[in-house]
Every structure is written in C-alpha cells, then in structure tokens.
Design an enzyme around this catalytic site. Sequence first.
Site, PDB file in Angstrom:
ATOM      1  N   GLY A 149       0.825  -1.216   0.000  1.00 38.00           N
ATOM      2  CA  GLY A 149       0.000   0.000   0.000  1.00 38.00           C
ATOM      3  C   GLY A 149       0.858   1.265   0.000  1.00 38.00           C
ATOM      4  CE1 TYR A 150      -0.005   5.000  -4.057  1.00 30.99           C
ATOM      5  CE2 TYR A 150      -2.249   5.365  -3.290  1.00 30.99           C
ATOM      6  CZ  TYR A 150      -1.344   5.240  -4.327  1.00 30.99           C
ATOM      7  OH  TYR A 150      -1.770   5.361  -5.616  1.00 30.99           O
ATOM      8  CB  ILE A 151       0.809   3.709   4.830  1.00 25.80           C
ATOM      9  CG1 ILE A 151      -0.086   4.951   4.861  1.00 25.80           C
ATOM     10  CG2 ILE A 151       1.539   3.535   6.152  1.00 25.80           C
ATOM     11  CD1 ILE A 151       0.569   6.226   5.348  1.00 25.80           C
ATOM     12  CB  CYS A 174      -3.436  11.635   7.411  1.00 24.12           C
ATOM     13  SG  CYS A 174      -4.828  11.112   6.396  1.00 24.12           S
ATOM     14  CG  ASN A 201      -1.340  12.108   2.648  1.00 28.85           C
ATOM     15  OD1 ASN A 201      -0.754  12.917   1.916  1.00 28.85           O
ATOM     16  ND2 ASN A 201      -1.763  10.940   2.214  1.00 28.85           N
TER      17      ASN A 201
HETATM   18  N1  LIG Z   1      -2.934   6.763   3.025  1.00 29.54           N
HETATM   19  C1  LIG Z   1      -2.764   7.590   4.035  1.00 29.54           C
HETATM   20  O1  LIG Z   1      -2.511   8.798   3.848  1.00 29.54           O
HETATM   21  C2  LIG Z   1      -2.860   7.085   5.461  1.00 29.54           C
HETATM   22  C3  LIG Z   1      -2.447   7.945   6.489  1.00 29.54           C
HETATM   23  C4  LIG Z   1      -2.519   7.479   7.818  1.00 29.54           C
HETATM   24  C5  LIG Z   1      -2.994   6.202   8.089  1.00 29.54           C
HETATM   25  N2  LIG Z   1      -3.397   5.408   7.067  1.00 29.54           N
HETATM   26  C6  LIG Z   1      -3.865   4.058   7.396  1.00 29.54           C
HETATM   27  O2  LIG Z   1      -2.782   3.150   7.145  1.00 29.54           O
HETATM   28  C7  LIG Z   1      -3.302   1.886   6.704  1.00 29.54           C
HETATM   29  C8  LIG Z   1      -2.710   1.609   5.314  1.00 29.54           C
HETATM   30  O3  LIG Z   1      -3.110   2.643   4.455  1.00 29.54           O
HETATM   31  P1  LIG Z   1      -2.757   2.686   2.905  1.00 29.54           P
HETATM   32  O4  LIG Z   1      -3.184   4.007   2.410  1.00 29.54           O
HETATM   33  O5  LIG Z   1      -1.375   2.214   2.677  1.00 29.54           O
HETATM   34  O6  LIG Z   1      -3.779   1.557   2.368  1.00 29.54           O
HETATM   35  P2  LIG Z   1      -3.673   0.692   1.056  1.00 29.54           P
HETATM   36  O7  LIG Z   1      -2.889   1.464   0.026  1.00 29.54           O
HETATM   37  O8  LIG Z   1      -5.052   0.261   0.728  1.00 29.54           O
HETATM   38  O9  LIG Z   1      -2.804  -0.572   1.510  1.00 29.54           O
HETATM   39  C9  LIG Z   1      -3.209  -1.476   2.483  1.00 29.54           C
HETATM   40  C10 LIG Z   1      -2.447  -2.780   2.253  1.00 29.54           C
HETATM   41  O10 LIG Z   1      -2.820  -3.717   3.269  1.00 29.54           O
HETATM   42  C11 LIG Z   1      -2.729  -5.029   2.722  1.00 29.54           C
HETATM   43  N3  LIG Z   1      -3.776  -5.824   3.392  1.00 29.54           N
HETATM   44  C12 LIG Z   1      -5.127  -5.641   3.356  1.00 29.54           C
HETATM   45  N4  LIG Z   1      -5.736  -6.519   4.161  1.00 29.54           N
HETATM   46  C13 LIG Z   1      -4.758  -7.295   4.714  1.00 29.54           C
HETATM   47  C14 LIG Z   1      -4.759  -8.404   5.609  1.00 29.54           C
HETATM   48  N5  LIG Z   1      -5.893  -8.885   6.134  1.00 29.54           N
HETATM   49  N6  LIG Z   1      -3.566  -8.967   5.954  1.00 29.54           N
HETATM   50  C15 LIG Z   1      -2.406  -8.489   5.431  1.00 29.54           C
HETATM   51  N7  LIG Z   1      -2.346  -7.439   4.569  1.00 29.54           N
HETATM   52  C16 LIG Z   1      -3.505  -6.861   4.217  1.00 29.54           C
HETATM   53  C17 LIG Z   1      -2.945  -4.922   1.212  1.00 29.54           C
HETATM   54  O11 LIG Z   1      -1.878  -5.566   0.583  1.00 29.54           O
HETATM   55  P3  LIG Z   1      -1.982  -6.996  -0.155  1.00 29.54           P
HETATM   56  O12 LIG Z   1      -3.398  -7.151  -0.637  1.00 29.54           O
HETATM   57  O13 LIG Z   1      -0.980  -6.900  -1.246  1.00 29.54           O
HETATM   58  O14 LIG Z   1      -1.587  -7.986   0.899  1.00 29.54           O
HETATM   59  C18 LIG Z   1      -2.828  -3.420   0.919  1.00 29.54           C
HETATM   60  O15 LIG Z   1      -1.849  -3.112  -0.018  1.00 29.54           O
HETATM   61  C19 LIG Z   1      -4.831   2.035   6.686  1.00 29.54           C
HETATM   62  O16 LIG Z   1      -5.367   1.549   7.866  1.00 29.54           O
HETATM   63  C20 LIG Z   1      -5.030   3.549   6.579  1.00 29.54           C
HETATM   64  O17 LIG Z   1      -6.272   3.970   7.090  1.00 29.54           O
HETATM   65  C21 LIG Z   1      -3.342   5.807   5.750  1.00 29.54           C
END
Ligand SMILES: NC(=O)c1ccc[n+]([C@@H]2O[C@H](COP(=O)([O-])OP(=O)(O)OC[C@H]3O[C@@H](n4cnc5c(N)ncnc54)[C@H](OP(=O)(O)O)[C@@H]3O)[C@@H](O)[C@H]2O)c1
Length: 331
Positions: A11-13, A142, A298
């Site tokens: 994911g992005y984070i 964020c 973020n």
């Molecule tokens: N984006 C932001 O700016 C931001 C800022 C602060 C906090 N966050 C939080 O940080 C977390 C990640 O955010 P993100 O933006 O990176 O989300 P994302 O791009 O949707 O990535 C999440 C990753 O988690 C993996 N995943 C999903 N379900 C899973 C499971 N049951 N077991 C293992 N891996 C799993 C997926 O990878 P695979 O399918 O390849 O395994 C996916 O690539 C979220 O909770 C989000 O709310 C995000």
Amino acid sequence: MIRAAVIGGSGYIGGELLRLLWMHPEVEIMAVTSRKYEGKRVEVVHPHLRGTGLRFSRKISGDYDMLFLSVPHGESQKIIEEYMGSVKIIDLSADFRLPQDVYEKYYGTHERPELIDRFAYGLPELHREEIKKADYVANPGCNATAVILALYPFRDMARDAMADVKVSSSAGGKKENLMGMHAERSNVVRVYRAWKHRHEGEIFVQTGVRCPLTIHSVDIVRGVFATVYFHADTNEISLYRRMYEVYRDEIFVKIVRERNGIERYPDVKYVIGSNYVHIGATYDAESRRVILFSAIDNLIKGGAGQAIQNMNLMFGLAEDTGLKYLPLYPA
Ligand SMILES: NC(=O)c1ccc[n+]([C@@H]2O[C@H](COP(=O)([O-])OP(=O)(O)OC[C@H]3O[C@@H](n4cnc5c(N)ncnc54)[C@H](OP(=O)(O)O)[C@@H]3O)[C@@H](O)[C@H]2O)c1
C-alpha cells in the site's frame, strides 16, 4: 540495529514506511508482506524502491523487534494477536486509536475491544512519555493529526470549532475505485464527506472538542490541509503566543507567521516529503473568528514518518533519527 518488519507493504503507507526505514541509520528491514505480490520484488508496485533488493513474502518469517501493521481498519484487529508478545508493534489503522464506544460509533463492532487499552495513542507532541514506555502504539489518522495539532493549544476556548479539511488522493490508499480514476479524480475540488467523518472521534478524544469535519478531495497527490474555525475574544498575538508556548520544544512543529515571502500561512507545498507540520493562525475581530491552518504530508507526518518518530521513542533513540530531511522544493 532495530530489526523491522512491515505487514501491508504494497500500500501507499507500506511503501513510504519502506522508503523511510531503508534510509534510517538504526534500522534493518527484515521482512515485508503482500498477499497479492507474494514473491515479487518491491519495485513491481513501488518503482521508487528499485535497488533496495526487498522482496514481498506472504507471511513474516525470521526474527524482528519492530512490526508495522499497515493494513485497512478492521483488518488489524483480526490478525494482531498472532504477533503480540515479544515484539513492539505500531498499528497504522484506526483499530486501536479509540475507546471501544467511540470506535463503534464511527467504525462498527470492534472484534477485540479488550486489546485497546494496551495501546498508546501515537501523537508524540501530546503523548511522548506514554509512547516511550509502550510496546504497542496506535498511529493517528492523517486528518486527525493535522486538526489536533492546530486545535490542541486552544482546546479550552474552541467549543464551537469546525474544520474544513482538504485531502490528497494518496490519503485514500491504493484500492481501486471509479472515483479514483484519473478522469474522475484529477481537477476536482469535491466534497468527500460533508459530516461525521471518522477522524472526528480522535479529535474529540484528544482535545475534548467536538469538531465537525468537512472533507474535500483536491487535486494533489500528497498532503492534508486543515482550516479550523471557532469564535473567541482574543487577538492574533495571543494566538501565536499560545502556539509558541505549547510547541516551543517540538522538532517537527513549525509555526508560520510571515508578512512577506511566498508562505505567509501554512501551505502543503512546503511540507511535502517531510515529517513537519506547519501551523498558523489569524483573527478577525469584527466577527470574533479565529482561523487556524495546518499542513502536513499525509504519508509522512500523517502516517509513516510519525510511525518512525514513535518507533524512535519506543527504542530510546533521538526522536528525529532518520527523519532529519527537509521538505522537497519545489514539489
Ligand atoms: N494513506 C494515508 O494517507 C494514510 C495515512 C494514515 C494512516 N493510514 C492508514 O494506514 C493503513 C494503510 O493505508 P494505505 O493508504 O497504505 O492503504 P492501502 O494502500 O489500501 O494498503 C493497504 C495494504 O494492506 C494489505 N492488506 C489488506 N488486508 C490485509 C490483511 N488482512 N492482511 C495483510 N495485509 C492486508 C494490502 O496488501 P496486499 O493485498 O498486497 O496484501 C494493501 O496493499 C490504513 O489503515 C489507513 O487507514 C493511511
């Protein structure tokens, strides 16, 4: 050296965690998971990480001391127990940020409410001493980070606060959806959520202020910009004095107050690529209105950078270890 592992690395984070951990002088990355990209090199989804030699695995194996969980909310609570024990954990989802009743108001039923109290809320500017002693940290949202850091110095006088928050496309994560397509997402200034955004719960718990949020999607890839409004009898000098008093010793909080130059109030453009938050304020005496501004990247102060700030505290390192880079400019 801290041996780190990342779950949710595609994911992005996850990608930003890998980039920052790779450059951290006290960290070795031991493992990074992706179910979708199991066995593939990380540059397949994170081309900017070419040359790191990192490869995704389905599960974590081997030894590590520090686990970052970077999965969607609702998923952490299902898998976390397997990892609790001898390692420190930072969860970047919302699962352990809130007391059960507040969590359930915004997110629905919590499957592991008995674990919530074991987590410190990972906003170092408010909870540094707790984080230093914690084995488990819940990294803030964020939008919540941007609003809380602006509002916190004024929490006793901002009872009628409300905030307008402008968010970038990366804040929504990598999941595919129609509204995220280029033709739909570019050039927008769109209401993403008019009221009852989930981060209101975090803001209330941390500041005691019920601050409604209106979230707008805007046409930037990184960044969150919050404008907070409330009424008070005060003046601009007093507002800035409070901010300086609260944040005087904070490495990552920069107070912006310029009469000249190109950043007179905080601007997302000048924090991109860094762990800094820029905050500022103004006051209109006629309407008795205070307006606060707050800008973060973020993915860094709103996510991966703040997580590394927390890791540094948990391992007794200087808080800015591996985070000393300035923002990118121009960006
Ligand atoms: N984006 C932001 O700016 C931001 C800022 C602060 C906090 N966050 C939080 O940080 C977390 C990640 O955010 P993100 O933006 O990176 O989300 P994302 O791009 O949707 O990535 C999440 C990753 O988690 C993996 N995943 C999903 N379900 C899973 C499971 N049951 N077991 C293992 N891996 C799993 C997926 O990878 P695979 O399918 O390849 O395994 C996916 O690539 C979220 O909770 C989000 O709310 C995000």
